[in-house]
Design an enzyme around this catalytic site. Sequence first.
Site, PDB file in Angstrom:
ATOM      1  N   HIS A 169     -18.480 -10.035  -4.511  1.00 58.40           N
ATOM      2  CA  HIS A 169     -18.739 -11.357  -5.016  1.00 58.40           C
ATOM      3  C   HIS A 169     -18.902 -12.455  -3.770  1.00 58.40           C
ATOM      4  O   HIS A 169     -18.424 -12.437  -2.941  1.00 58.40           O
ATOM      5  CB  HIS A 169     -17.604 -11.787  -5.708  1.00 58.40           C
ATOM      6  CG  HIS A 169     -17.372 -11.252  -7.187  1.00 58.40           C
ATOM      7  ND1 HIS A 169     -16.632 -11.876  -8.213  1.00 58.40           N
ATOM      8  CD2 HIS A 169     -18.036 -10.128  -7.528  1.00 58.40           C
ATOM      9  CE1 HIS A 169     -16.916 -11.112  -9.243  1.00 58.40           C
ATOM     10  NE2 HIS A 169     -17.563 -10.063  -8.929  1.00 58.40           N
ATOM     11  N   TYR A 210     -12.269 -20.308 -12.131  1.00 61.59           N
ATOM     12  CA  TYR A 210     -10.607 -20.919 -11.843  1.00 61.59           C
ATOM     13  C   TYR A 210     -10.877 -22.182 -12.644  1.00 61.59           C
ATOM     14  O   TYR A 210     -11.906 -23.120 -12.369  1.00 61.59           O
ATOM     15  CB  TYR A 210     -10.313 -21.513 -10.420  1.00 61.59           C
ATOM     16  CG  TYR A 210     -10.212 -19.942  -9.746  1.00 61.59           C
ATOM     17  CD1 TYR A 210     -11.074 -19.207  -9.207  1.00 61.59           C
ATOM     18  CD2 TYR A 210      -8.848 -19.649  -9.323  1.00 61.59           C
ATOM     19  CE1 TYR A 210     -10.868 -17.926  -8.330  1.00 61.59           C
ATOM     20  CE2 TYR A 210      -8.413 -18.583  -8.527  1.00 61.59           C
ATOM     21  CZ  TYR A 210      -9.343 -17.814  -8.260  1.00 61.59           C
ATOM     22  OH  TYR A 210      -9.195 -16.712  -7.483  1.00 61.59           O
ATOM     23  N   PRO A 242      -0.121 -16.795  -6.684  1.00 61.56           N
ATOM     24  CA  PRO A 242      -1.400 -15.987  -6.534  1.00 61.56           C
ATOM     25  C   PRO A 242      -2.752 -16.609  -6.885  1.00 61.56           C
ATOM     26  O   PRO A 242      -3.634 -15.887  -6.403  1.00 61.56           O
ATOM     27  CB  PRO A 242      -1.452 -15.024  -8.138  1.00 61.56           C
ATOM     28  CG  PRO A 242      -0.562 -15.609  -8.914  1.00 61.56           C
ATOM     29  CD  PRO A 242       0.743 -16.551  -7.997  1.00 61.56           C
ATOM     30  N   LYS A 252      -4.049 -14.220  -2.252  1.00 58.10           N
ATOM     31  CA  LYS A 252      -4.039 -13.861  -0.726  1.00 58.10           C
ATOM     32  C   LYS A 252      -2.745 -12.921  -0.667  1.00 58.10           C
ATOM     33  O   LYS A 252      -2.737 -12.315   0.450  1.00 58.10           O
ATOM     34  CB  LYS A 252      -3.259 -15.368  -0.149  1.00 58.10           C
ATOM     35  CG  LYS A 252      -4.505 -16.128   0.098  1.00 58.10           C
ATOM     36  CD  LYS A 252      -5.401 -15.891   1.084  1.00 58.10           C
ATOM     37  CE  LYS A 252      -6.569 -16.762   1.066  1.00 58.10           C
ATOM     38  NZ  LYS A 252      -8.002 -15.630   0.949  1.00 58.10           N
ATOM     39  N   TYR A 261     -10.500 -18.871   1.253  1.00 60.26           N
ATOM     40  CA  TYR A 261     -10.538 -17.844   0.251  1.00 60.26           C
ATOM     41  C   TYR A 261     -11.255 -16.574   0.604  1.00 60.26           C
ATOM     42  O   TYR A 261     -10.515 -15.550   0.307  1.00 60.26           O
ATOM     43  CB  TYR A 261     -11.578 -18.585  -1.170  1.00 60.26           C
ATOM     44  CG  TYR A 261     -11.216 -17.901  -2.387  1.00 60.26           C
ATOM     45  CD1 TYR A 261     -10.372 -18.001  -3.398  1.00 60.26           C
ATOM     46  CD2 TYR A 261     -12.016 -16.564  -2.566  1.00 60.26           C
ATOM     47  CE1 TYR A 261     -10.254 -17.501  -4.357  1.00 60.26           C
ATOM     48  CE2 TYR A 261     -12.034 -15.681  -3.644  1.00 60.26           C
ATOM     49  CZ  TYR A 261     -11.199 -16.208  -4.662  1.00 60.26           C
ATOM     50  OH  TYR A 261     -10.954 -15.325  -5.862  1.00 60.26           O
TER      51      TYR A 261
HETATM   52  P1  FAD Z   1       4.711  -4.328  -2.564  1.00 61.88           P
HETATM   53  O1  FAD Z   1       3.470  -4.028  -3.142  1.00 61.88           O
HETATM   54  O2  FAD Z   1       5.794  -5.065  -3.479  1.00 61.88           O
HETATM   55  O3  FAD Z   1       5.281  -3.002  -2.373  1.00 61.88           O
HETATM   56  C1  FAD Z   1       6.699  -2.894  -1.861  1.00 61.88           C
HETATM   57  C2  FAD Z   1       7.029  -1.411  -2.185  1.00 61.88           C
HETATM   58  O4  FAD Z   1       8.535  -1.189  -1.728  1.00 61.88           O
HETATM   59  C3  FAD Z   1       7.077  -1.058  -3.721  1.00 61.88           C
HETATM   60  O5  FAD Z   1       6.324   0.017  -3.859  1.00 61.88           O
HETATM   61  C4  FAD Z   1       8.505  -0.765  -4.002  1.00 61.88           C
HETATM   62  O6  FAD Z   1       8.807   0.048  -4.970  1.00 61.88           O
HETATM   63  C5  FAD Z   1       9.045  -0.282  -2.749  1.00 61.88           C
HETATM   64  N1  FAD Z   1      10.528  -0.539  -2.510  1.00 61.88           N
HETATM   65  C6  FAD Z   1      11.217  -1.471  -2.566  1.00 61.88           C
HETATM   66  N2  FAD Z   1      12.333  -1.442  -2.388  1.00 61.88           N
HETATM   67  C7  FAD Z   1      12.533  -0.302  -1.962  1.00 61.88           C
HETATM   68  C8  FAD Z   1      13.624   0.487  -1.419  1.00 61.88           C
HETATM   69  N3  FAD Z   1      14.775  -0.173  -1.420  1.00 61.88           N
HETATM   70  N4  FAD Z   1      13.592   1.788  -0.792  1.00 61.88           N
HETATM   71  C9  FAD Z   1      12.231   2.288  -0.850  1.00 61.88           C
HETATM   72  N5  FAD Z   1      11.040   1.828  -1.563  1.00 61.88           N
HETATM   73  C10 FAD Z   1      11.484   0.343  -1.726  1.00 61.88           C
HETATM   74  N6  FAD Z   1      -1.349 -11.114  -5.424  1.00 61.88           N
HETATM   75  C11 FAD Z   1      -2.511 -11.448  -5.632  1.00 61.88           C
HETATM   76  O7  FAD Z   1      -3.471 -11.968  -4.520  1.00 61.88           O
HETATM   77  N7  FAD Z   1      -3.338 -11.762  -6.950  1.00 61.88           N
HETATM   78  C12 FAD Z   1      -2.478 -11.485  -7.887  1.00 61.88           C
HETATM   79  O8  FAD Z   1      -2.875 -11.419  -9.124  1.00 61.88           O
HETATM   80  C13 FAD Z   1      -1.248 -10.845  -7.982  1.00 61.88           C
HETATM   81  N8  FAD Z   1      -0.453 -10.521  -8.992  1.00 61.88           N
HETATM   82  C14 FAD Z   1       0.838 -10.106  -8.665  1.00 61.88           C
HETATM   83  C15 FAD Z   1       1.631  -9.548  -9.656  1.00 61.88           C
HETATM   84  C16 FAD Z   1       3.088  -9.264  -9.600  1.00 61.88           C
HETATM   85  C17 FAD Z   1       3.697  -9.058 -10.644  1.00 61.88           C
HETATM   86  C18 FAD Z   1       3.472  -9.207  -8.360  1.00 61.88           C
HETATM   87  C19 FAD Z   1       4.712  -8.763  -8.023  1.00 61.88           C
HETATM   88  C20 FAD Z   1       2.524  -9.646  -7.212  1.00 61.88           C
HETATM   89  C21 FAD Z   1       1.211  -9.877  -7.436  1.00 61.88           C
HETATM   90  N9  FAD Z   1       0.590 -10.260  -6.274  1.00 61.88           N
HETATM   91  C22 FAD Z   1      -0.846 -10.801  -6.317  1.00 61.88           C
HETATM   92  C23 FAD Z   1       0.886  -9.909  -4.954  1.00 61.88           C
HETATM   93  C24 FAD Z   1       0.570  -8.793  -4.388  1.00 61.88           C
HETATM   94  O9  FAD Z   1       0.355  -7.891  -5.366  1.00 61.88           O
HETATM   95  C25 FAD Z   1       1.391  -8.393  -3.212  1.00 61.88           C
HETATM   96  O10 FAD Z   1       1.370  -9.348  -2.210  1.00 61.88           O
HETATM   97  C26 FAD Z   1       1.218  -7.167  -2.882  1.00 61.88           C
HETATM   98  O11 FAD Z   1       1.839  -5.984  -3.598  1.00 61.88           O
HETATM   99  C27 FAD Z   1       2.058  -6.786  -1.402  1.00 61.88           C
HETATM  100  O12 FAD Z   1       2.026  -5.551  -1.090  1.00 61.88           O
HETATM  101  P2  FAD Z   1       3.392  -5.255  -0.255  1.00 61.88           P
HETATM  102  O13 FAD Z   1       2.968  -3.682   0.181  1.00 61.88           O
HETATM  103  O14 FAD Z   1       3.931  -6.013   0.955  1.00 61.88           O
HETATM  104  O15 FAD Z   1       4.372  -4.951  -1.345  1.00 61.88           O
HETATM  105  C1  DHB Z   2      -6.982 -11.991  -9.295  1.00 61.03           C
HETATM  106  C2  DHB Z   2      -5.736 -12.382  -9.166  1.00 61.03           C
HETATM  107  C3  DHB Z   2      -5.790 -13.673  -8.298  1.00 61.03           C
HETATM  108  O1  DHB Z   2      -4.438 -14.032  -8.261  1.00 61.03           O
HETATM  109  C4  DHB Z   2      -6.754 -14.423  -8.213  1.00 61.03           C
HETATM  110  O2  DHB Z   2      -6.792 -15.661  -7.515  1.00 61.03           O
HETATM  111  C5  DHB Z   2      -8.045 -13.776  -8.484  1.00 61.03           C
HETATM  112  C6  DHB Z   2      -8.031 -12.558  -9.080  1.00 61.03           C
HETATM  113  C7  DHB Z   2      -7.180 -10.630 -10.079  1.00 61.03           C
HETATM  114  O3  DHB Z   2      -5.907 -10.086 -10.665  1.00 61.03           O
HETATM  115  O4  DHB Z   2      -8.103 -10.036 -10.496  1.00 61.03           O
END
Ligand code: FAD
Ligand code: DHB
Length: 400
Positions: free
Chosen positions: A81, A210, A302, A306, A394
Site C-alpha cells: 500500500h 481512517y 491500535p 504500530k 505511519y
Molecule cells: P503477543 O502477540 O501478545 O505475544 C505474547 C505471547 O506470549 C502470546 O503468544 C502469549 O500466549 C504468550 N505468553 C503470555 N504469558 C505467557 C507465559 N506466562 N508463559 C508462556 N507464554 C506466555 N496492533 C496493531 O498494530 N493493530 C491492531 O489492530 C492490533 N489489534 C490488536 C488486538 C488485540 C486483541 C491485541 C491484544 C493486540 C492488538 N494489536 C494490534 C497489538 C499487536 O497485536 C501486538 O503489539 C503484538 O501482538 C505484539 O507482539 P508480542 O509478541 O510482543 O506479544
Molecule cells: C489494522 C489495524 C490497525 O490498528 C490499523 O491502524 C490498521 C489496520 C488491521 O487490523 O488491518
Amino acid sequence: MTTTAPPLPARTTVGIVGGGPAGLLLARLLHRAGIDCAVLEARDRAYVEQRQRAGILEQGTVDALRSSGAAERLDREGLVHDGIELRWDRRAHRIDFPSLTGGRRVWVYAQTEVVKDLVALQLRDGAPLLFDAPVSAVSGAGTDRPVVHYAHGGAEHTLACDYVVGCDGYHGVTRKAVPEGELRTFERVYPYSWFGILADVPPSSDELVYAHSPRGFALLSMRSPRVSRLYLQVPGGTDPADWSDERIWDELDARFAVDGDWRLARGPITQKSVLPMRSSVTEPMRWGRVLLAGDAAHIVPPTGAKGLNLAAGDAVVLARAFEELARTGSTAGLDAYSDTCLRRVWRAEHFSWFMTTTLHTAPDQSAFDTRLQFSQLDRIAASPHAAAELALNYAGLPVG
Ligand code: FAD
Ligand code: DHB
C-alpha cells in the site's frame, strides 16, 4: 499425566518466554546467527496462529522478515500500500507515502500469517519451540544464570539461561522477575474500545480509510482482496452479542459518510471482537539478565498500526546485540538495548496517541475539541509538511 524426559534441554543461551511475533522473530534471527535459544509458549499452536490482531507491516518489519528467511509468502500474498485515506466532516484526503517519505510504503499482511510463517519455519529447522508450556516465573534476574520455570505435559520443569527475554505480552510473567521498584510504568487508558469485524466481502477501498465522525471513529482495512477488516469505536464494556450484523453495517455506513458516490459493500460477518485501548511503557526494558520485548514492555492503542511493528523492532535490535556478544564478547549492544528501543517506542507512543485523539470522539468531547481535530486534519490536507510528518511516522521510522 507426567512426562519422564524433560521436553527441552536443561539449559540454553537465550530463553524466550512467549511465542508471539516478538518471541518468534527473535528466535528466528538468533537461530540464523547460530545462537542457541528456546521458546516457551503458554497456548497451543492453533490458538496462537488464529489470534486476530494487527494487519499492517512497515518496511522495517518486512526487511526483518526477509532477512530472517520468513517472507516468501509475504512477498507473494502481501498487499503493498502506497497510502491511506483520512475522512472527516464528509471530506476525504489521501496521504501518499512514497512521495512524502522518499519511497517508503507499507504491507497489508495479517499478524496471523506472520505468526504462521514463523512457526512453520521454527518447527522445520529452528530452535526448540514448545507450545502448551506456560511459564510460571523467572528467577535469578540479577545473577549470571536466570532460570525459567515452566509446566509442560503435567510436570514442572526449569530452563537455565544466560539471558531471558520476556516476549510474553502485556499480561506476561517475566516483568515480575525484576525486583519491585526497579521498573517504572507510564500509562494512559482511553475512554473507548474498538469493535473489530472480519467480513467476507471485497474491501470497498483499495487503501485503508481512517474516518473521524461525530458518531465515533471507524477504520476500513482488509486481509485479502476478498476479506475486509473493519473497526468501530465503541464504549468500553461493549458486548459484541448486542450488535446485529445489520446494526454494524448501518453504523459503519454512517461513519464513513462522505460527499460523492462512495458506497460500503456489505457481506457475511465471520468474526467479532472488542479490544480495549491503552498506552503503556515500562522502563527500562532490561534489568540484569532479563530483557523485555514487544507488548511485554509497551502497548500502543491500535490507531497508528504500530504494536506489531514495535515488537519486530525490539527483536531486531536484540538479535543484533546478542550477535555482537557472541562474535566479540562485548555487551555494548545489550547495555544500550533499552535506550535504543525506547527512543523508537516513545515516538510510536506519541504517534499512536496523536492518531487516536485526532480521530476518535471522547465521551466528554466538546464542540471546541472537535474544531481542534478538524483544524489538525485540515492542516494535514493543506500542508505537505504536516502530511509528511504523518506519513513518515505511519510508514515507519528506521529501527535502531
Ligand atoms: P503477543 O502477540 O501478545 O505475544 C505474547 C505471547 O506470549 C502470546 O503468544 C502469549 O500466549 C504468550 N505468553 C503470555 N504469558 C505467557 C507465559 N506466562 N508463559 C508462556 N507464554 C506466555 N496492533 C496493531 O498494530 N493493530 C491492531 O489492530 C492490533 N489489534 C490488536 C488486538 C488485540 C486483541 C491485541 C491484544 C493486540 C492488538 N494489536 C494490534 C497489538 C499487536 O497485536 C501486538 O503489539 C503484538 O501482538 C505484539 O507482539 P508480542 O509478541 O510482543 O506479544
Ligand atoms: C489494522 C489495524 C490497525 O490498528 C490499523 O491502524 C490498521 C489496520 C488491521 O487490523 O488491518
